[in-house]
Design a protein around this motif. Sequence first.
Motif, PDB file in Angstrom:
ATOM      1  N   THR B 154       0.799  -1.226   0.000  1.00 43.81           N
ATOM      2  CA  THR B 154       0.000   0.000   0.000  1.00 43.81           C
ATOM      3  C   THR B 154       0.831   1.275   0.000  1.00 43.81           C
ATOM      4  O   THR B 154       0.424   2.275  -0.551  1.00 43.81           O
ATOM      5  CB  THR B 154      -0.965   0.025   1.208  1.00 43.81           C
ATOM      6  OG1 THR B 154      -0.223  -0.357   2.343  1.00 43.81           O
ATOM      7  CG2 THR B 154      -2.138  -0.886   0.998  1.00 43.81           C
ATOM      8  N   SER B 155       2.014   1.249   0.624  1.00 42.61           N
ATOM      9  CA  SER B 155       2.797   2.484   0.698  1.00 42.61           C
ATOM     10  C   SER B 155       3.309   2.844  -0.685  1.00 42.61           C
ATOM     11  O   SER B 155       3.856   2.014  -1.385  1.00 42.61           O
ATOM     12  CB  SER B 155       3.998   2.322   1.614  1.00 42.61           C
ATOM     13  OG  SER B 155       3.690   1.508   2.689  1.00 42.61           O
ATOM     14  N   THR B 156       3.116   4.093  -1.069  1.00 40.02           N
ATOM     15  CA  THR B 156       3.666   4.495  -2.351  1.00 40.02           C
ATOM     16  C   THR B 156       4.879   5.395  -2.172  1.00 40.02           C
ATOM     17  O   THR B 156       5.573   5.688  -3.111  1.00 40.02           O
ATOM     18  CB  THR B 156       2.613   5.219  -3.211  1.00 40.02           C
ATOM     19  OG1 THR B 156       1.913   6.113  -2.378  1.00 40.02           O
ATOM     20  CG2 THR B 156       1.665   4.240  -3.841  1.00 40.02           C
ATOM     21  N   GLU B 164       8.199  -1.801   3.635  1.00 42.30           N
ATOM     22  CA  GLU B 164       7.061  -2.719   3.575  1.00 42.30           C
ATOM     23  C   GLU B 164       7.456  -4.008   2.842  1.00 42.30           C
ATOM     24  O   GLU B 164       7.134  -5.107   3.275  1.00 42.30           O
ATOM     25  CB  GLU B 164       5.883  -2.032   2.869  1.00 42.30           C
ATOM     26  CG  GLU B 164       4.555  -2.733   3.081  1.00 42.30           C
ATOM     27  CD  GLU B 164       3.378  -1.976   2.478  1.00 42.30           C
ATOM     28  OE1 GLU B 164       3.483  -0.743   2.294  1.00 42.30           O
ATOM     29  OE2 GLU B 164       2.372  -2.630   2.160  1.00 42.30           O
TER      30      GLU B 164
END
Lengths: 367, 258, 399
Positions: B154-156, B164
């Motif tokens: 999910t982390s961009t 992550e």
Amino acid sequence: MGSNRLERVAQDPFAEAQSRAASEGRPLGIGLSSYFPLEIFDAFGLAGIRMPPRPMDGYPLGDGILQTFACTVVRSMCETFLRRDLPVGLVGATSGCDALTTVPGILDAAIPTLPVVTFRLPVGVESDAAGRHAAVVLEDLCREVQAILGRPIDAAALDAAILGREAVRVRLDGLFAGLPSRDVQASRVYAAAIAAQVMDVESFLAAFDEAFSASVSSAGSEGIPVLLSGELVPSVQWIRDLEQMGASVVSDDTNTGSREAGRRVRAEEPNRLKAIADSLVHRPVHSPERFVSGRPRGVAGRARAAGAKAAILLHYKFCDPSAFEAPSLVAALREVGIPSVLLEVDRQTTLTGGDRTRVQTLLESLP
Amino acid sequence: MSRFAGLDIGSTATKCAVIEDGRVVMTVVLPSMPDMRLAAENALRECGAEGLPVITTGYGRALHEPRLGQVSEITALAAGVGLVAPDAATVVDIGGQDSKVVRVEAGRVLDFAMNDRCAAGTGRFLEVMSRVLHVPFDQFDDVASEDVEPLPVTSTCTVFAESEVVGLLSLRHPPARILKGVLQSVCSRVASLGRQVGMVAPVVCTGGTVQSRAVVRSLSLALGVPVSVPPSPQRVTAIGAALLCARRAAGGQLPNVG
Amino acid sequence: MIKLRANKRLQTTIRNQVLWTRLGSRIGRPVAWVTSGSPVEMVLAAGFIPFYPENHAAICSARGMALGMAEQTEALGYSRDLCSYFRVDVGSQISGNTPLGRLVPPDVVLVSNNICGTVQNWFRVTAERFNVPLLFLDTPFNDAAPTENDVAYVRDQLVHIAAELSRLGIRTVTEKRLGAVVERSRSALGLWAEVLDMAAEHPAPFTSFDAFVHMAPIVSMRGTRRCISYYRQLRDEVKQRASAGVSSVPDERARVVWDNIAIWPAHKQLKKLFENYHVSLVADTYTSAWTIENLDPSDPFSSLARVYTDIILNHGAAHRVKVLSNMIKKFGAGGFVLHSNRSCKRYSLGQFGVKTALTAETGAAGVVIEADMADPRSVSFDNLQQRLVPFFEVLGANG
């Protein structure tokens, strides 16, 4: 001569602020926002200036007191105060956007010796109540300044400051209003506006009249006419970059430009603080009431009237008010047939490669 | 003279195309580094385009002289798509350092959105994450094509995403699933760019990154529409510049500046 | 760890509230969308059913629905740097997506800038979307307490808003009606304060992780009788736990306080992490914002003006230090966690200075953690864990 002087100051406004601090007998009173009335500082015998823009590679000190999700304007002011290379007599903050509102508290904690006063500007109220309360709050502010400096406000100096600063704004407003005729290159107009933020009123007026007197001929510009909207213009070079790419600003909606220059202090209002307060609360083009007043339509209408074919929206990364407004501004412009492009500014003071691609594509895609 | 050149000096690769009578006769792709100016000269030479009228485009478009003019890579891309995929209404371009979604009509730009600030949504993000996952670039497509469920990443923010991914690895998740998750995240970022201008079908995708079949599949999934890839997707922009060069030489009105 | 019986009742209460909103709007009760810091008493007195987009956004996020909604809003051209609650809310409006079944559109929007300037812009977007009137309450930012002039300025606006709500609603806002609602708010706020205060017991029978969830009624139902009865039962249950010595986390070894909104995308993981390290989150500046003491039903307009201008987020960093420092002492905490929330500048900017000052004043150890209240793309549990575990170990708590 005058033009050279204005352009030189605009080239490095920070240096002008430093040199004024060194050469003048009065300490600097630095306003952090275009909503802080410098007339008050002038009237207390300070040299009132707007926080000068300053190119920075990073915020090595500022990052210790402020998170990275504040805009560069706020980050660089914190960095500047921490570097202590600009002698400051008094700092004038304005509560407004969420980031600026937190600044006085941050500075108090980090530099307890730095005196900061806050103008608690009423916002978003479409009635006389906001103007009345703004006057009351200005009185509070004056009492606070008096307590810090140990002297009262000088009524005669206040009158003179109001007159002088009004003269500066009227001249600048005239230049911005004249942009559609394209007699004067926009970069020169912005240079004058940037210089006005840090110069003392008298030298500015002298330099201005010399630079823009009728006898001095000026090469107009020929690019594609555009609207420029945003908070602060990052530098004169930023405007020159746009001009080099073939854009010519004919309609301005920036804090550096017409938003601030359009503020009028009513001469007939006997309560001078009330007159200043009203001029801020009911600022045309861009006032604290702006979100209740259909601003985007107004900006689009003016751009169209000025003959703009495209619009360049200058957005500081992490600036919430401008991020909230951008979509409706884009839509309002589209409605009047003006395509736009959003340029996100962080630390840079010139156009980035990506910005150039955006602007060039916009100009190339015009019919 | 009936031959015209287009030179796309990108941040990762330099592409040159030569056209004659509206047909592409020659293209080359060279790495831009270490010297973009030299890469441009070499590309022209390898294309046999020395001395031909040229329009430059891309990040380094101002670096090469002499030239007939220079245009933005988005204008050139739209022109190139007008030739190689004339029906396309939307172009998605995933480059090494940026990504763009362009609405086009008959070779012209109607609207566009571009991401050049954040590595997420560019080829660069894929590259960094492949390295974290120890997947060599020539195996990327095979690994990302494995028939496994992607693990959502999910982390961009590249820094967050990296930790992550490391976290997922430490939980012994198979690299293929993580890589597919990474790919999904890049494509969803591109899709959000696309939503800003509106994804109108038919959609074509271009740029060096879409030479991977896995990227195209994932992109199509994220966009929710079928996407097609024109031949030599990396060279479309250079081809467009060559077309604009021919048009300008013939006294055409495009482009406005340069 | 023994679960609160109230957890189940909370679900029922929220579900009933949702049903009531839907039913009410069907039988002609007007709906007001309000910010969490709005004087909701005003809209209740005028017969509106209030709805809280902030609360709704938190629920969406806690249920893992935030990302898709945020992306919808970003597609309209709104920056990803804007408040994630805003992006979730607008995304939910556009898509009609909600864990509550169906959103009831507003007849009026009431917003106050006492919690941030963001809501002012956010609710304007909402008002335009639904083409309904926007009522705005300007509450001047102040260092510690509003001046008398501030209070008068806010009071005048409240009188104006009352007139507007009376016109738009189904009842006239009289002093008497408003006073009755204020009285009910005051009872509920007092009960909520009692609940939170019980976390001062050792071990803490109730933590902020519980409070983050059980705050929903005090935010969205204060001023109603149902809210009072909810908190009376909760207070009784927590009191029982306290006297029975029940600990919220097993074998409590350290106590910390929290600053800022919860991190909804990692809420459950964080709760677990704190439990695993035997750390009680005993108090926070977020849920305690609804423990206002000085509401005066006999002078509702002035009292509401004062109270809603005197809100923690309407004060600067020095005030925050004071609040946190009192909290650390009152709840016997050895440390504090400052959530630097990308979505909330008003709440977060300045926390580095708060940390230094707080440690100097209380001797408590502190940590700043970077995350976001709702956007999962800006939350990395691994990163949070990397920050928190060494901090817990400093406090003498090990997993």
